[in-house]
Scaffold this motif. Structure first.
Motif, PDB file in Angstrom:
ATOM      1  N   GLU A   6      -8.655   0.893  -2.633  1.00 18.79           N
ATOM      2  CA  GLU A   6      -7.216   1.128  -2.569  1.00 18.79           C
ATOM      3  C   GLU A   6      -6.693   0.580  -1.246  1.00 18.79           C
ATOM      4  OE1 GLU A   6      -6.298   5.341  -2.624  1.00 18.79           O
ATOM      5  OE2 GLU A   6      -8.155   5.817  -1.596  1.00 18.79           O
ATOM      6  N   ARG A   7      -5.385   0.496  -1.158  1.00 21.50           N
ATOM      7  CA  ARG A   7      -4.758   0.024   0.078  1.00 21.50           C
ATOM      8  C   ARG A   7      -4.546   1.243   0.969  1.00 21.50           C
ATOM      9  NH1 ARG A   7      -2.243  -5.192  -0.531  1.00 21.50           N
ATOM     10  NH2 ARG A   7      -0.675  -4.594   1.011  1.00 21.50           N
ATOM     11  N   ILE A   8      -5.181   1.246   2.135  1.00 21.69           N
ATOM     12  CA  ILE A   8      -5.150   2.417   3.012  1.00 21.69           C
ATOM     13  C   ILE A   8      -4.278   2.120   4.233  1.00 21.69           C
ATOM     14  CG2 ILE A   8      -6.571   4.158   4.145  1.00 21.69           C
ATOM     15  CD1 ILE A   8      -9.041   2.693   2.917  1.00 21.69           C
ATOM     16  N   PRO A   9      -3.171   2.839   4.382  1.00 20.77           N
ATOM     17  CA  PRO A   9      -2.377   2.634   5.603  1.00 20.77           C
ATOM     18  C   PRO A   9      -3.106   3.244   6.792  1.00 20.77           C
ATOM     19  CG  PRO A   9      -1.217   4.068   4.035  1.00 20.77           C
ATOM     20  CD  PRO A   9      -2.582   3.838   3.492  1.00 20.77           C
ATOM     21  N   MET A  10      -3.119   2.538   7.904  1.00 22.00           N
ATOM     22  CA  MET A  10      -3.817   2.990   9.108  1.00 22.00           C
ATOM     23  C   MET A  10      -2.933   2.773  10.318  1.00 22.00           C
ATOM     24  SD  MET A  10      -6.956   4.069   8.843  1.00 22.00           S
ATOM     25  CE  MET A  10      -8.295   4.155   7.645  1.00 22.00           C
ATOM     26  N   SER A  11      -2.900   3.773  11.169  1.00 24.03           N
ATOM     27  CA  SER A  11      -2.159   3.645  12.422  1.00 24.03           C
ATOM     28  C   SER A  11      -2.914   2.733  13.369  1.00 24.03           C
ATOM     29  CB  SER A  11      -2.036   5.006  13.086  1.00 24.03           C
ATOM     30  OG  SER A  11      -1.401   5.897  12.234  1.00 24.03           O
ATOM     31  N   ILE A  12      -2.163   2.172  14.293  1.00 23.50           N
ATOM     32  CA  ILE A  12      -2.771   1.349  15.341  1.00 23.50           C
ATOM     33  C   ILE A  12      -3.013   2.253  16.548  1.00 23.50           C
ATOM     34  CG2 ILE A  12      -2.325  -0.562  16.935  1.00 23.50           C
ATOM     35  CD1 ILE A  12      -0.603  -1.824  14.658  1.00 23.50           C
ATOM     36  N   ALA A  13      -4.266   2.339  16.989  1.00 22.39           N
ATOM     37  CA  ALA A  13      -4.581   3.211  18.128  1.00 22.39           C
ATOM     38  C   ALA A  13      -4.519   2.456  19.443  1.00 22.39           C
ATOM     39  CB  ALA A  13      -5.955   3.838  17.954  1.00 22.39           C
ATOM     40  N   ASP A  14      -4.823   1.151  19.372  1.00 24.53           N
ATOM     41  CA  ASP A  14      -4.753   0.351  20.587  1.00 24.53           C
ATOM     42  C   ASP A  14      -4.720  -1.129  20.225  1.00 24.53           C
ATOM     43  OD1 ASP A  14      -4.488  -0.031  23.265  1.00 24.53           O
ATOM     44  OD2 ASP A  14      -6.534   0.578  23.801  1.00 24.53           O
ATOM     45  N   LEU A  15      -4.127  -1.906  21.127  1.00 28.72           N
ATOM     46  CA  LEU A  15      -4.042  -3.350  20.947  1.00 28.72           C
ATOM     47  C   LEU A  15      -4.578  -4.020  22.198  1.00 28.72           C
ATOM     48  CD1 LEU A  15      -0.378  -3.409  19.604  1.00 28.72           C
ATOM     49  CD2 LEU A  15      -2.390  -4.058  18.265  1.00 28.72           C
ATOM     50  N   PRO A  59       4.073  -0.966  19.304  1.00 32.02           N
ATOM     51  CA  PRO A  59       3.776   0.459  19.133  1.00 32.02           C
ATOM     52  C   PRO A  59       4.630   1.068  18.019  1.00 32.02           C
ATOM     53  CG  PRO A  59       3.975  -0.067  21.451  1.00 32.02           C
ATOM     54  CD  PRO A  59       4.373  -1.301  20.701  1.00 32.02           C
ATOM     55  N   GLY A  60       3.992   1.872  17.191  1.00 34.03           N
ATOM     56  CA  GLY A  60       4.713   2.508  16.088  1.00 34.03           C
ATOM     57  C   GLY A  60       4.475   1.827  14.760  1.00 34.03           C
ATOM     58  N   GLN A  61       4.026   0.566  14.810  1.00 34.71           N
ATOM     59  CA  GLN A  61       3.766  -0.143  13.551  1.00 34.71           C
ATOM     60  C   GLN A  61       2.378   0.215  13.024  1.00 34.71           C
ATOM     61  OE1 GLN A  61       4.924  -4.231  14.939  1.00 34.71           O
ATOM     62  NE2 GLN A  61       6.221  -4.123  13.120  1.00 34.71           N
ATOM     63  N   PHE A  62       2.083  -0.201  11.802  1.00 35.01           N
ATOM     64  CA  PHE A  62       0.808   0.158  11.212  1.00 35.01           C
ATOM     65  C   PHE A  62       0.242  -1.033  10.444  1.00 35.01           C
ATOM     66  CE2 PHE A  62       4.105   1.091   8.150  1.00 35.01           C
ATOM     67  CZ  PHE A  62       3.568   0.759   6.923  1.00 35.01           C
ATOM     68  N   ILE A  67       2.143   8.751   1.164  1.00 33.65           N
ATOM     69  CA  ILE A  67       1.303   7.854   0.362  1.00 33.65           C
ATOM     70  C   ILE A  67       1.993   6.490   0.299  1.00 33.65           C
ATOM     71  CG2 ILE A  67       0.438   7.419  -1.978  1.00 33.65           C
ATOM     72  CD1 ILE A  67       0.291  10.493  -2.323  1.00 33.65           C
ATOM     73  N   MET A  68       1.205   5.432   0.417  1.00 30.43           N
ATOM     74  CA  MET A  68       1.762   4.071   0.326  1.00 30.43           C
ATOM     75  C   MET A  68       0.869   3.213  -0.548  1.00 30.43           C
ATOM     76  SD  MET A  68       2.986   3.041   4.140  1.00 30.43           S
ATOM     77  CE  MET A  68       4.105   4.101   5.058  1.00 30.43           C
ATOM     78  N   ILE A  69       1.439   2.157  -1.110  1.00 29.60           N
ATOM     79  CA  ILE A  69       0.594   1.161  -1.780  1.00 29.60           C
ATOM     80  C   ILE A  69       0.774  -0.175  -1.071  1.00 29.60           C
ATOM     81  CG2 ILE A  69      -0.158   0.087  -3.918  1.00 29.60           C
ATOM     82  CD1 ILE A  69       1.100   2.395  -5.412  1.00 29.60           C
ATOM     83  N   ASP A  70       1.873  -0.875  -1.369  1.00 31.84           N
ATOM     84  CA  ASP A  70       2.003  -2.207  -0.763  1.00 31.84           C
ATOM     85  C   ASP A  70       2.387  -2.113   0.712  1.00 31.84           C
ATOM     86  OD1 ASP A  70       4.655  -1.444  -2.078  1.00 31.84           O
ATOM     87  OD2 ASP A  70       5.230  -3.047  -0.716  1.00 31.84           O
ATOM     88  N   GLY A  71       3.179  -1.118   1.067  1.00 31.20           N
ATOM     89  CA  GLY A  71       3.567  -0.967   2.472  1.00 31.20           C
ATOM     90  C   GLY A  71       4.609  -1.965   2.940  1.00 31.20           C
ATOM     91  N   THR A  72       5.263  -2.644   1.995  1.00 31.14           N
ATOM     92  CA  THR A  72       6.261  -3.652   2.382  1.00 31.14           C
ATOM     93  C   THR A  72       7.591  -3.450   1.665  1.00 31.14           C
ATOM     94  OG1 THR A  72       5.658  -5.196   0.629  1.00 31.14           O
ATOM     95  CG2 THR A  72       4.400  -5.347   2.673  1.00 31.14           C
ATOM     96  N   GLY A  73       7.800  -2.275   1.100  1.00 29.41           N
ATOM     97  CA  GLY A  73       9.088  -1.995   0.468  1.00 29.41           C
ATOM     98  C   GLY A  73       9.137  -2.208  -1.023  1.00 29.41           C
TER      99      GLY A  73
END
Lengths: 278, 467
Positions: free
Chosen positions: A43-52, A30-33, A214-220
């Motif tokens: 484009e690279r779209i960051p998305m929240s996780i709603a359920d697993l 929980p909390g990760q994306f 805003i994010m692109i790679d999302g890994t730093g």
């Protein structure tokens, strides 16, 4: 490549999709994306996780159509594939038994709040959830949230459902009435998270927010998601996305989120005119 | 041909797009040799009995060998000769700093212009590609040993290519959606066409290398989990991906980019083709790039191509101390890039919308040499002035990518976060874990990373034989 298993409309411009991504589901907390790309020019779209769904390795994403890419994603049907899904990214939300936890979700922010509230409940917290939207038709996941909350409060801006007002208001009320609250998790639009932090700050209640710069790679690697937290620059993708809400510079975040408004408009107009021609 | 006659042939220039043409497109600047030019240049090689050029090559290419084949018009043979030791000739022919390597140690370099080894390498690699079907070299008998390579930049691709040829089973994990690492996100199209990188990656796939994209080792699974999954060796070539900032006031204003962001938008995401591609980039009118390395040159030339009226390099030392390759500085100068040497920003100025509009700078002078051996820039008191800018790109270097070191217990790193590894073998503090390239050395060059990959592949092969 990742196939869309299911798709559902939850309200005007609010959609749910399910993806089978075992390597992500097995690791995600929980909390990760995740980040996805709809096609090769995407484009690279960051998305929240709603359920697993750990049993079936299924990831649920709930998204709002806000720009060209999300509008295009909304046209995808079950069986169609997204070109990339990467995750899990970011640090998980620190989950432990705080005592009484209030989970506040505004609009699309209810989606990432859900697994966090579920985990908080799972480790013994008394969970009070406050969810809200502009109006009734934009509210989703009510039943899912009710299931995992000891108490569920609902607000709408226009009063079409639940209490009329903002999600921060019932929280302010509880605090005024000296209700003991040990932890607050707030996810939603920037003004909403800012309001919640404003409410809890005088009571010194630990308040975490989940930021969506805003994010692109999302890994730093790119640094576009930098946010000021306690006067220091942090990268939301690897240092967050959760931060101590009392230390976040929300005004700077608001400004940075508007950086490509002009380009977003160009892309949307062009997309709509291309769609019109088809 | 007699040596005397060979010496009479001048070094053959590679045709280029004119500065006027190229400053508004993203096509490659040098156009490549024709077979005639290549053969003429090949004639300049004296075919030394003990070739010193090879001393300067981190990937041990048989340089006189492949040049002789060009002279004999066997261009495909020349390409194969290079590929015996270098899996990435089209890349290395373009981005290696040959002037500091093979061409520096070429015997001609003392008195004449050295043989244009880089241009020739590029020529044969391109020739082979244009001819179509690329032959797959002999692969050793399968050993049944499994190797995980983390990162698909020059170090990872080299390790993968070498180990698969030795018969091992190799899987490369790349966190971005395209393979190539810095070759795809960092180096611009006009210096290294992405089709070239794709072709080299395809070649590795044909050799049998498996490549998993959008796969963030460290997040999707840890190094320890890779071992649990049956990999016997993990090679870490995760690069210097974390951008450095200057930490001066206003650095989070809109319009201020890290070089990584600016390059990634433009190169990997093709933002220069927005809105055909979805990712946007801000096309500033006054673009200032901070730094003096190759990355800074790449960024400033992108700014120009995106439509800047003024594209500046702002560098705190003087031209002589710039770490960028001479050819890149020269290309930038030809294109009309303006250089502000001995200048450093100290704070940013913005409008009410939070966009950068100016940069307060100080002039510098050079003092005593510092740890790097270069003269240290010292600010001149009271020399403050304002530069009008609407885009700033911070290109002052990168630190090591933290995802893998953070999630790998027992993996020793130094104070900069670089993985500590034996430079001859890539062996780290963890058994079975090897590392090479920028994640070990800090930000360096493509060819040094490839060289590290080469050495590591040999050490990994030896290690696998002991299992």
């Amino acid at each position: 490549m990742s196939k869309i298993l299911e798709k559902e409309s939850l309200g005007p411009k609010i959609n749910l999709i399910k993806l089978k991504v075992p390597h992500i589901v097995r690791k995600a907390k929980p909390g990760q994306f995740v980040i996805l790309r709809i096609h090769e020019r995407g484009e690279r779209i960051p998305m929240s996780i709603a359920d697993l769904d750990l049993e079936n390795d299924i990831l649920t994403i709930i998204f709002q159509e806000v720009g060209k890419s999300t509008a295009e994603l909304a046209t995808f049907k079950p069986g169609e594939t997204l070109s990339d899904v990467i995750g899990p990214l970011g640090k998980p939300t620190p989950i432990k038994n705080y005592g009484t936890s209030v989970c506040v979700g505004g609009g699309i922010g209810i989606a990432p709040l859900h697994p966090i509230a579920k985990a908080l409940k799972g480790c013994g917290n008394k969970v009070i959830s406050i969810i809200g939207a502009r109006s009734k038709e934009l509210l989703f996941m009510e039943e899912e949230m009710r299931k995992i909350s000891d108490e569920l409060l609902i607000t709408t801006d226009d009063g079409s459902y639940g209490t009329r007002g903002l999600v921060s208001e019932p929280l302010a009320e509880m605090l005024k009435n000296k209700k003991k609250i040990d932890f607050v998790m707030a996810i939603g639009p920037v003004p909403m998270m800012k309001a919640v932090c404003y409410v809890t700050k005088p009571y010194r209640i630990k308040t975490m927010v989940s930021l969506n710069p805003i994010m692109i790679d999302g890994t730093g690697m790119c640094g576009v998601c930098r946010v000021s937290v306690g006067g220091e620059t942090k990268f939301a993708c690897v240092d967050g996305p959760d931060f101590d809400g009392h230390k976040v510079d929300f005004d700077e975040l608001s400004i940075r989120l508007k950086m490509y408004l002009k380009e977003e408009k160009i892309a949307m107009e062009r997309y709509l005119s291309l769609m019109g021609k088809q | 041909m007699e040596a005397k006659e060979r010496l009479k042939i001048p070094r053959q220039r590679m045709p280029e797009q004119t500065p006027e043409q190229r400053k508004s497109n993203f096509f490659e600047v040098p156009l490549g040799y024709t077979p005639e030019l290549a053969q003429k240049e090949a004639l300049r090689c004296l075919q030394c009995k003990r070739p010193t050029c090879m001393d300067g090559c981190p990937v041990e290419i048989d340089i006189p060998g492949f040049i002789k084949l060009i002279e004999d018009e066997d261009f495909i043979g020349a390409a194969k000769k290079i590929k015996e030791t270098n899996s990435l000739p089209a890349v290395c022919g373009r981005v290696c700093p040959q002037e500091d390597q093979c061409e520096k140690t070429c015997v001609l370099a003392k008195k004449f212009d050295p043989v244009a080894i880089g241009n020739l390498e590029r020529f044969v690699a391109d020739y082979e590609k244009d001819e179509g079907e690329i032959e797959i070299p002999k692969i050793e008998k399968k050993t049944g040993k499994k190797v995980a390579v983390v990162g698909s930049g020059p170090a990872g691709l080299t390790v993968a290519g070498d180990l698969v040829k030795m018969g091992h089973e190799v899987t490369v994990f790349e966190l971005l959606h395209k393979a190539g690492g810095v070759l795809v996100y960092g180096i611009p199209e006009f210096r290294l066409p992405k089709a070239m990188v794709e072709a080299e990656v395809d070649y590795l796939r044909k050799l049998g290398v498996k490549i998993k994209l959008s796969w963030p080792v460290g997040a999707s699974q840890t190094v320890d989990e890779l071992f649990e999954e049956g990999y016997q060796v993990v090679f870490l070539g995760t690069g210097a991906g974390l951008p450095n900032f200057m930490h001066i006031p206003g650095e989070n204003l809109c319009g201020i980019y890290s070089a990584n962001e600016y390059l990634t938008r433009s190169n990997l995401m093709k933002a220069y083709a927005f809105p055909d591609h979805d990712t946007p980039i801000f096309s500033g009118k006054n673009v200032a790039v901070l730094g003096g390395g190759n990355t800074a040159m790449d960024a400033v030339r992108i700014g120009l191509r995106l439509g800047a009226k003024n594209a500046y390099i702002v560098y705190r030392r003087s031209r002589a101390e710039m770490p960028a390759r001479e050819v890149e500085i020269h290309h930038a100068e030809e294109e009309g890039i303006k250089f502000h040497f001995l200048t450093t920003p100290i704070k940013y100025i913005s409008n009410e919308d939070g966009w950068v509009t100016g940069m307060e700078c100080l002039r510098m002078e050079l003092g005593e040499p510092d740890a790097s051996g270069r003269r240290r820039p010292v600010p001149i008191k009271g020399s403050n002035f304002i530069m009008e800018v609407d885009t700033v790109v911070v290109a002052i270097g990168n630190s090591s990518h933290p995802l893998v070191p953070r999630t790998t217990p027992g993996l020793e790193v130094n104070k900069w976060g670089n993985i500590i590894a034996d430079l001859e073998t890539g062996q780290t503090s963890r058994k079975g874990v090897f590392a090479g390239g920028d994640i070990v050395t800090g930000g360096a060059t493509v060819i040094l990373a490839a060289g590290a990959g080469k050495k590591s592949a040999r050490a990994i092969d030896a290690y696998l034989k002991t299992l």
